[in-house]
Design a protein around this motif. Structure first.
Motif, PDB file in Angstrom:
ATOM      1  N   ALA A 106       0.395  17.169   6.796  1.00  0.00           N
ATOM      2  CA  ALA A 106      -0.105  16.313   5.723  1.00  0.00           C
ATOM      3  C   ALA A 106       0.816  15.101   5.624  1.00  0.00           C
ATOM      4  CB  ALA A 106      -0.134  17.089   4.414  1.00  0.00           C
ATOM      5  N   VAL A 107       0.536  14.096   6.456  1.00  0.00           N
ATOM      6  CA  VAL A 107       1.455  12.981   6.688  1.00  0.00           C
ATOM      7  C   VAL A 107       1.484  12.022   5.512  1.00  0.00           C
ATOM      8  CG1 VAL A 107       2.059  11.155   8.293  1.00  0.00           C
ATOM      9  CG2 VAL A 107       0.903  13.198   9.129  1.00  0.00           C
ATOM     10  N   THR A 108       2.669  11.549   5.169  1.00  0.00           N
ATOM     11  CA  THR A 108       2.819  10.643   4.029  1.00  0.00           C
ATOM     12  C   THR A 108       3.043   9.184   4.433  1.00  0.00           C
ATOM     13  OG1 THR A 108       5.201  10.979   3.897  1.00  0.00           O
ATOM     14  CG2 THR A 108       3.816  12.539   2.698  1.00  0.00           C
ATOM     15  N   THR A 109       3.242   8.921   5.711  1.00  0.00           N
ATOM     16  CA  THR A 109       3.563   7.564   6.151  1.00  0.00           C
ATOM     17  C   THR A 109       2.331   6.826   6.668  1.00  0.00           C
ATOM     18  OG1 THR A 109       4.175   8.467   8.294  1.00  0.00           O
ATOM     19  CG2 THR A 109       5.948   8.089   6.727  1.00  0.00           C
ATOM     20  N   LYS A 110       2.210   5.566   6.272  1.00  0.00           N
ATOM     21  CA  LYS A 110       1.044   4.754   6.651  1.00  0.00           C
ATOM     22  C   LYS A 110       0.878   4.637   8.156  1.00  0.00           C
ATOM     23  CE  LYS A 110       2.374   1.203   4.333  1.00  0.00           C
ATOM     24  NZ  LYS A 110       2.540  -0.142   3.758  1.00  0.00           N
ATOM     25  N   SER A 111       1.976   4.522   8.854  1.00  0.00           N
ATOM     26  CA  SER A 111       1.918   4.244  10.295  1.00  0.00           C
ATOM     27  C   SER A 111       1.279   5.371  11.089  1.00  0.00           C
ATOM     28  CB  SER A 111       3.320   3.953  10.838  1.00  0.00           C
ATOM     29  OG  SER A 111       4.170   5.058  10.610  1.00  0.00           O
TER      30      SER A 111
ATOM     31  N   ARG B 247       0.851  -1.180   0.000  1.00  0.00           N
ATOM     32  CA  ARG B 247       0.000   0.000   0.000  1.00  0.00           C
ATOM     33  C   ARG B 247       0.892   1.238   0.000  1.00  0.00           C
ATOM     34  NH1 ARG B 247      -5.185   0.033   3.893  1.00  0.00           N
ATOM     35  NH2 ARG B 247      -5.230  -2.019   2.878  1.00  0.00           N
ATOM     36  N   GLU B 248       0.600   2.188  -0.888  1.00  0.00           N
ATOM     37  CA  GLU B 248       1.466   3.342  -1.023  1.00  0.00           C
ATOM     38  C   GLU B 248       0.692   4.656  -0.863  1.00  0.00           C
ATOM     39  OE1 GLU B 248       3.219   3.461  -4.924  1.00  0.00           O
ATOM     40  OE2 GLU B 248       1.314   3.826  -5.923  1.00  0.00           O
ATOM     41  N   PHE B 249       1.427   5.656  -0.430  1.00  0.00           N
ATOM     42  CA  PHE B 249       0.875   6.988  -0.233  1.00  0.00           C
ATOM     43  C   PHE B 249       0.516   7.626  -1.574  1.00  0.00           C
ATOM     44  CE2 PHE B 249       0.262  11.142   1.375  1.00  0.00           C
ATOM     45  CZ  PHE B 249       0.955  12.022   0.553  1.00  0.00           C
ATOM     46  N   VAL B 250      -0.623   8.335  -1.591  1.00  0.00           N
ATOM     47  CA  VAL B 250      -1.047   9.059  -2.786  1.00  0.00           C
ATOM     48  C   VAL B 250      -1.103  10.566  -2.497  1.00  0.00           C
ATOM     49  CG1 VAL B 250      -2.920   9.424  -4.431  1.00  0.00           C
ATOM     50  CG2 VAL B 250      -2.366   7.103  -3.671  1.00  0.00           C
ATOM     51  N   ALA B 251      -1.867  10.939  -1.460  1.00  0.00           N
ATOM     52  CA  ALA B 251      -2.054  12.360  -1.157  1.00  0.00           C
ATOM     53  C   ALA B 251      -2.517  12.517   0.276  1.00  0.00           C
ATOM     54  CB  ALA B 251      -3.068  12.983  -2.106  1.00  0.00           C
ATOM     55  N   ALA B 252      -2.236  13.679   0.857  1.00  0.00           N
ATOM     56  CA  ALA B 252      -2.658  13.960   2.224  1.00  0.00           C
ATOM     57  C   ALA B 252      -3.030  15.425   2.347  1.00  0.00           C
ATOM     58  CB  ALA B 252      -1.551  13.611   3.221  1.00  0.00           C
ATOM     59  N   ILE B 253      -3.865  15.713   3.356  1.00  0.00           N
ATOM     60  CA  ILE B 253      -4.336  17.078   3.579  1.00  0.00           C
ATOM     61  C   ILE B 253      -4.490  17.309   5.073  1.00  0.00           C
ATOM     62  CG2 ILE B 253      -6.774  16.424   3.378  1.00  0.00           C
ATOM     63  CD1 ILE B 253      -7.215  19.122   1.897  1.00  0.00           C
ATOM     64  N   THR B 254      -4.135  18.507   5.517  1.00  0.00           N
ATOM     65  CA  THR B 254      -4.270  18.834   6.929  1.00  0.00           C
ATOM     66  C   THR B 254      -5.733  19.074   7.302  1.00  0.00           C
ATOM     67  OG1 THR B 254      -3.872  21.156   6.427  1.00  0.00           O
ATOM     68  CG2 THR B 254      -1.968  19.824   7.090  1.00  0.00           C
ATOM     69  N   TRP B 255      -5.999  19.099   8.606  1.00  0.00           N
ATOM     70  CA  TRP B 255      -7.372  19.229   9.072  1.00  0.00           C
ATOM     71  C   TRP B 255      -8.036  20.507   8.557  1.00  0.00           C
ATOM     72  CZ3 TRP B 255      -8.708  23.444  12.048  1.00  0.00           C
ATOM     73  CH2 TRP B 255      -7.649  24.162  12.619  1.00  0.00           C
ATOM     74  N   SER B 256      -7.246  21.577   8.391  1.00  0.00           N
ATOM     75  CA  SER B 256      -7.809  22.851   7.941  1.00  0.00           C
ATOM     76  C   SER B 256      -7.870  22.946   6.423  1.00  0.00           C
ATOM     77  CB  SER B 256      -6.966  24.003   8.472  1.00  0.00           C
ATOM     78  OG  SER B 256      -5.674  23.959   7.889  1.00  0.00           O
ATOM     79  N   GLY B 257      -7.174  22.056   5.753  1.00  0.00           N
ATOM     80  CA  GLY B 257      -7.095  22.119   4.302  1.00  0.00           C
ATOM     81  C   GLY B 257      -5.980  23.002   3.782  1.00  0.00           C
ATOM     82  N   SER B 258      -5.211  23.593   4.683  1.00  0.00           N
ATOM     83  CA  SER B 258      -4.178  24.547   4.255  1.00  0.00           C
ATOM     84  C   SER B 258      -2.906  23.870   3.779  1.00  0.00           C
ATOM     85  CB  SER B 258      -3.850  25.504   5.406  1.00  0.00           C
ATOM     86  OG  SER B 258      -3.340  24.777   6.507  1.00  0.00           O
ATOM     87  N   GLY B 259      -2.694  22.619   4.164  1.00  0.00           N
ATOM     88  CA  GLY B 259      -1.479  21.907   3.759  1.00  0.00           C
ATOM     89  C   GLY B 259      -1.803  20.644   2.998  1.00  0.00           C
ATOM     90  N   ARG B 260      -1.036  20.382   1.942  1.00  0.00           N
ATOM     91  CA  ARG B 260      -1.241  19.188   1.120  1.00  0.00           C
ATOM     92  C   ARG B 260       0.108  18.583   0.754  1.00  0.00           C
ATOM     93  NH1 ARG B 260      -5.184  22.840  -0.396  1.00  0.00           N
ATOM     94  NH2 ARG B 260      -7.294  22.023  -0.732  1.00  0.00           N
TER      95      ARG B 260
END
Length: 127
Positions: free
Chosen positions: A107-112, A45-58
């Motif tokens: 905006a975390v990229t790691t599965k753990s 399983r690999e990282f695709v995209a992430a977003i912060t709770w506020s939406g300000s970081g991706r």
């Protein structure tokens, strides 16, 4: 606990577009950083995209930068992944996930780092 349900997957030709949705319930969705991951047959399983709770970081994986866009609507408790210019190598089961710590703002990229996962939705891109 949080429950995550993905939808929007399907079969599309190369060059086409899909928009995935992830409906969240059970916690305050707007407080948590979220991500999309994917898993192709026989692969990790690999990282695709992430977003912060506020939406300000991706953050995006290099393989999808410029083609995929992650967004969220906190009023609707929904996470999205707009996928354009799809390629056969994008074929996979796509999962949304939520981190376990509120208001982390990364905006975390790691599965753990992700504690909650949906069941996944299949995306198949034909050549």
């Amino acid at each position: 606990q949080v429950q995550l349900v993905e939808s929007g997957g399907g079969l599309v030709q190369a060059g086409g577009s899909l928009r995935l949705s992830c409906a969240a319930s059970g916690r305050t969705f707007s407080s948590y950083d979220m991500g999309w991951f994917r898993q192709a047959p026989g692969k990790e399983r690999e990282f695709v995209a992430a977003i912060t709770w506020s939406g300000s970081g991706r953050n995006y994986a290099d393989s999808v930068k410029g083609r995929f866009t992650i967004s969220r609507d906190n009023a609707k408790n929904t996470l999205y992944l707009q996928m354009n210019s799809l390629k056969p190598e994008d074929t996979a089961v796509y999962y949304c996930a939520a981190v376990g710590v509120p208001y982390r703002g990364v905006a975390v990229t790691t599965k753990s780092a992700y504690n909650f996962w949906g069941q996944g939705t299949q995306v198949t891109v034909s050549s």
